[in-house]
Design a protein around this motif. Sequence first.
Motif, PDB file in Angstrom:
ATOM      1  N   LEU A 325      40.771 -45.273   0.960  1.00  0.00           N
ATOM      2  CA  LEU A 325      40.425 -46.368   1.866  1.00  0.00           C
ATOM      3  C   LEU A 325      40.297 -45.904   3.319  1.00  0.00           C
ATOM      4  O   LEU A 325      41.191 -45.274   3.870  1.00  0.00           O
ATOM      5  CB  LEU A 325      41.503 -47.457   1.771  1.00  0.00           C
ATOM      6  CG  LEU A 325      41.213 -48.780   2.472  1.00  0.00           C
ATOM      7  CD1 LEU A 325      40.006 -49.477   1.840  1.00  0.00           C
ATOM      8  CD2 LEU A 325      42.441 -49.685   2.408  1.00  0.00           C
ATOM      9  N   ARG A 330      36.305 -52.175   2.448  1.00  0.00           N
ATOM     10  CA  ARG A 330      36.857 -53.412   1.885  1.00  0.00           C
ATOM     11  C   ARG A 330      37.294 -53.162   0.441  1.00  0.00           C
ATOM     12  O   ARG A 330      36.629 -52.423  -0.290  1.00  0.00           O
ATOM     13  CB  ARG A 330      35.810 -54.537   1.889  1.00  0.00           C
ATOM     14  CG  ARG A 330      35.271 -54.908   3.274  1.00  0.00           C
ATOM     15  CD  ARG A 330      36.156 -55.910   3.964  1.00  0.00           C
ATOM     16  NE  ARG A 330      35.638 -56.249   5.288  1.00  0.00           N
ATOM     17  CZ  ARG A 330      34.731 -57.201   5.519  1.00  0.00           C
ATOM     18  NH1 ARG A 330      34.220 -57.887   4.492  1.00  0.00           N
ATOM     19  NH2 ARG A 330      34.321 -57.466   6.745  1.00  0.00           N
ATOM     20  N   ILE A 331      38.388 -53.819   0.062  1.00  0.00           N
ATOM     21  CA  ILE A 331      38.815 -53.795  -1.336  1.00  0.00           C
ATOM     22  C   ILE A 331      38.709 -55.204  -1.887  1.00  0.00           C
ATOM     23  O   ILE A 331      39.270 -56.148  -1.320  1.00  0.00           O
ATOM     24  CB  ILE A 331      40.265 -53.292  -1.488  1.00  0.00           C
ATOM     25  CG1 ILE A 331      40.393 -51.840  -1.033  1.00  0.00           C
ATOM     26  CG2 ILE A 331      40.723 -53.416  -2.953  1.00  0.00           C
ATOM     27  CD1 ILE A 331      41.820 -51.306  -1.096  1.00  0.00           C
ATOM     28  N   PHE A 333      39.550 -57.278  -5.291  1.00  0.00           N
ATOM     29  CA  PHE A 333      40.318 -57.240  -6.539  1.00  0.00           C
ATOM     30  C   PHE A 333      39.748 -58.321  -7.459  1.00  0.00           C
ATOM     31  O   PHE A 333      39.867 -59.515  -7.182  1.00  0.00           O
ATOM     32  CB  PHE A 333      41.794 -57.516  -6.224  1.00  0.00           C
ATOM     33  CG  PHE A 333      42.735 -57.331  -7.386  1.00  0.00           C
ATOM     34  CD1 PHE A 333      43.326 -56.113  -7.631  1.00  0.00           C
ATOM     35  CD2 PHE A 333      43.043 -58.391  -8.229  1.00  0.00           C
ATOM     36  CE1 PHE A 333      44.205 -55.939  -8.688  1.00  0.00           C
ATOM     37  CE2 PHE A 333      43.909 -58.242  -9.282  1.00  0.00           C
ATOM     38  CZ  PHE A 333      44.496 -56.998  -9.521  1.00  0.00           C
ATOM     39  N   ARG A 349      48.204 -55.498  -9.305  1.00  0.00           N
ATOM     40  CA  ARG A 349      48.595 -56.235  -8.096  1.00  0.00           C
ATOM     41  C   ARG A 349      49.979 -55.812  -7.624  1.00  0.00           C
ATOM     42  O   ARG A 349      50.227 -55.683  -6.424  1.00  0.00           O
ATOM     43  CB  ARG A 349      48.557 -57.745  -8.355  1.00  0.00           C
ATOM     44  CG  ARG A 349      47.152 -58.298  -8.525  1.00  0.00           C
ATOM     45  CD  ARG A 349      47.124 -59.808  -8.529  1.00  0.00           C
ATOM     46  NE  ARG A 349      47.510 -60.370  -7.250  1.00  0.00           N
ATOM     47  CZ  ARG A 349      47.522 -61.683  -6.977  1.00  0.00           C
ATOM     48  NH1 ARG A 349      47.172 -62.547  -7.909  1.00  0.00           N
ATOM     49  NH2 ARG A 349      47.867 -62.115  -5.784  1.00  0.00           N
ATOM     50  N   LEU A 352      49.599 -52.406  -5.929  1.00  0.00           N
ATOM     51  CA  LEU A 352      48.997 -52.546  -4.596  1.00  0.00           C
ATOM     52  C   LEU A 352      49.995 -53.088  -3.588  1.00  0.00           C
ATOM     53  O   LEU A 352      50.047 -52.645  -2.429  1.00  0.00           O
ATOM     54  CB  LEU A 352      47.775 -53.462  -4.674  1.00  0.00           C
ATOM     55  CG  LEU A 352      46.546 -52.919  -5.412  1.00  0.00           C
ATOM     56  CD1 LEU A 352      45.511 -54.019  -5.606  1.00  0.00           C
ATOM     57  CD2 LEU A 352      45.929 -51.743  -4.659  1.00  0.00           C
ATOM     58  N   TYR A 359      43.829 -56.340   0.259  1.00  0.00           N
ATOM     59  CA  TYR A 359      42.685 -56.591  -0.618  1.00  0.00           C
ATOM     60  C   TYR A 359      42.366 -58.083  -0.634  1.00  0.00           C
ATOM     61  O   TYR A 359      43.186 -58.930  -0.273  1.00  0.00           O
ATOM     62  CB  TYR A 359      42.965 -56.104  -2.039  1.00  0.00           C
ATOM     63  CG  TYR A 359      44.160 -56.749  -2.712  1.00  0.00           C
ATOM     64  CD1 TYR A 359      44.025 -57.912  -3.470  1.00  0.00           C
ATOM     65  CD2 TYR A 359      45.438 -56.202  -2.578  1.00  0.00           C
ATOM     66  CE1 TYR A 359      45.121 -58.506  -4.089  1.00  0.00           C
ATOM     67  CE2 TYR A 359      46.535 -56.783  -3.192  1.00  0.00           C
ATOM     68  CZ  TYR A 359      46.371 -57.932  -3.937  1.00  0.00           C
ATOM     69  OH  TYR A 359      47.452 -58.527  -4.530  1.00  0.00           O
ATOM     70  N   GLN A 360      41.146 -58.400  -1.066  1.00  0.00           N
ATOM     71  CA  GLN A 360      40.721 -59.776  -1.291  1.00  0.00           C
ATOM     72  C   GLN A 360      40.634 -60.002  -2.800  1.00  0.00           C
ATOM     73  O   GLN A 360      40.353 -59.062  -3.552  1.00  0.00           O
ATOM     74  CB  GLN A 360      39.340 -60.025  -0.681  1.00  0.00           C
ATOM     75  CG  GLN A 360      39.244 -59.706   0.806  1.00  0.00           C
ATOM     76  CD  GLN A 360      37.806 -59.796   1.287  1.00  0.00           C
ATOM     77  OE1 GLN A 360      37.275 -60.879   1.523  1.00  0.00           O
ATOM     78  NE2 GLN A 360      37.153 -58.647   1.406  1.00  0.00           N
ATOM     79  N   ASN A 386      32.562 -50.539  -0.176  1.00  0.00           N
ATOM     80  CA  ASN A 386      33.205 -51.673  -0.840  1.00  0.00           C
ATOM     81  C   ASN A 386      33.824 -51.178  -2.145  1.00  0.00           C
ATOM     82  O   ASN A 386      33.108 -50.806  -3.080  1.00  0.00           O
ATOM     83  CB  ASN A 386      32.157 -52.762  -1.115  1.00  0.00           C
ATOM     84  CG  ASN A 386      31.555 -53.296   0.168  1.00  0.00           C
ATOM     85  OD1 ASN A 386      32.150 -54.113   0.864  1.00  0.00           O
ATOM     86  ND2 ASN A 386      30.347 -52.826   0.487  1.00  0.00           N
TER      87      ASN A 386
END
Length: 531
Positions: A325, A330-331, A333, A349, A352, A359-360, A386
């Motif tokens: 990153l 952008r990440i 999920f 999750r 992370l 992340y989004q 991305n």
Amino acid sequence: MCTAVMAQEYVPTPVTVSKEKVKLNGKVYLSHVVLERQTLYGISKAYGVTEEDLYEANPSLRETGLQKNAILLVPFREQAASVQDAPQEEKGYTEHTVKWYEDIEDIARKYNISVKELMDYNGLKSRKLSSRQVLKIPVKHVAFEIADQVGNDGAAGNDGTAGNDGTVGHDENNVIPDSDRESPAPKVEDENLSFTPKQDVEFSLVLPLKASGNVSELNMDFYSGVLMAVKDLEADGLKIKMNVFDLMAGMPNMDILTRGDFVLGPVASRDMEAVLQRVDGKVTVVSPLDQKTAALSQNYTNFILAPTPIDNQWEDLAEWIGEDLDDDDRIVFVTEKGASNVSASVALRSALARKDIPYQILSYAIVEGTSIPGTLEGMLTKGGENRILVASESEAFVGDVVRNIGIMMGKGYDVVMYAPSKVRTFETIEGSDYHAARLHISSSYFVDYSNSKVDAFVKAYRALFKTEPSQFAFQGYDTARYFIERCTKGVRQAHGLHTDFSLEFDANGNAANKAVRRIVYHKDFTTSIER
């Protein structure tokens, strides 16, 4: 002629108290096989426990109720056991119910009785026994078995009947006196042990090779790979003794298993547990293929899981995306809304979050169709890469995500896809789409056919077996070679043809392989191992 129909009284099946002990999470239980028409009340009374005790020991019992042939764990009560034993002692014998993996030599050795005496006492004309057959054991021999059931700390052992009698074999004449055995080799589970290289090793391979007259091809492939590893290492000067046991012919000779440096196999969790119970920690047992056997480390010692657990693969995938990153990236999920299996989503999750990676989330169902590309585009940037992390092992859903990624790339967005290793097996997704999306996966295995050592192995395998090596052949080769070299050369980490090895041990001498290969699909249609 008139037939009278009479009401029949319901008569519960009598309960015979089991002597089969099992130790789970530090507690000792008796293992009771439920027979037809037995009741919870009758079982509790026979064992001297309450019905609530049975519910606590068997959490699923409230939902399922008693099921015929189900195994019920019953809390062991010394007082209740002595009361139940009394009538049998008055008869001059106790009873032993034959387990599926036992033969008559096993049972004779367990109770320190000769096979002939056991056969004569039970009027047996043949040595062949059947599962759940009940044998009578003269009381004079029971004292030996009871003494062996409990160790110095008063706790039962893990061989299914408790105690230190796991080292039994099929042939009484195969027993090797302790005085005649060589000094044991350094145990591979002891990371702090000062290692002395040696030139010889003995191990046992336990696999279900032939069932009902049909050869198990996958297990034979694994076996073939093991043979290749032995052949190559013997060419390097090592002396290797491999004892091969076909599990379909019965449980292996425990004396042979426990005198070796390690045991490789069996495959299935049920078979693996049976071996672990009987060797009772006296030898390292390696689970070669099934990740589900990892749970056995909670109740046994000296156990090694060779395939990397899936949780470690997800942990590495999250770590990898964090390492890649950049500030402008952008990440996203991506998860499937309403999915029945959310294990990948939860694990990723959590990983992370532990690494504090931002992340989004995009959660959608395939039926939402045409609205998703617009939603996804609103989350992306053209100022950086991305990184789209797909937290699903559903082939249909992953295929839809790949389609949407293709739409985004067509609009000029720079996209990199990260996904669980299972996506490689999906047949409905074109490999070219993975290359276009620069798929990144963390996997427990991957074969790089451009590697010269892989090429040499493939050619040698073809020449010897007249066929192509499957992934199981590669895995058999790598696993056997690693553990043989671990015993003889003190190797700790290894990069194999198919699998890498880096064991992490716990306080009980158990270990799991933590090595993960990072695989990247490139736009030029090549695939590489990044680590």
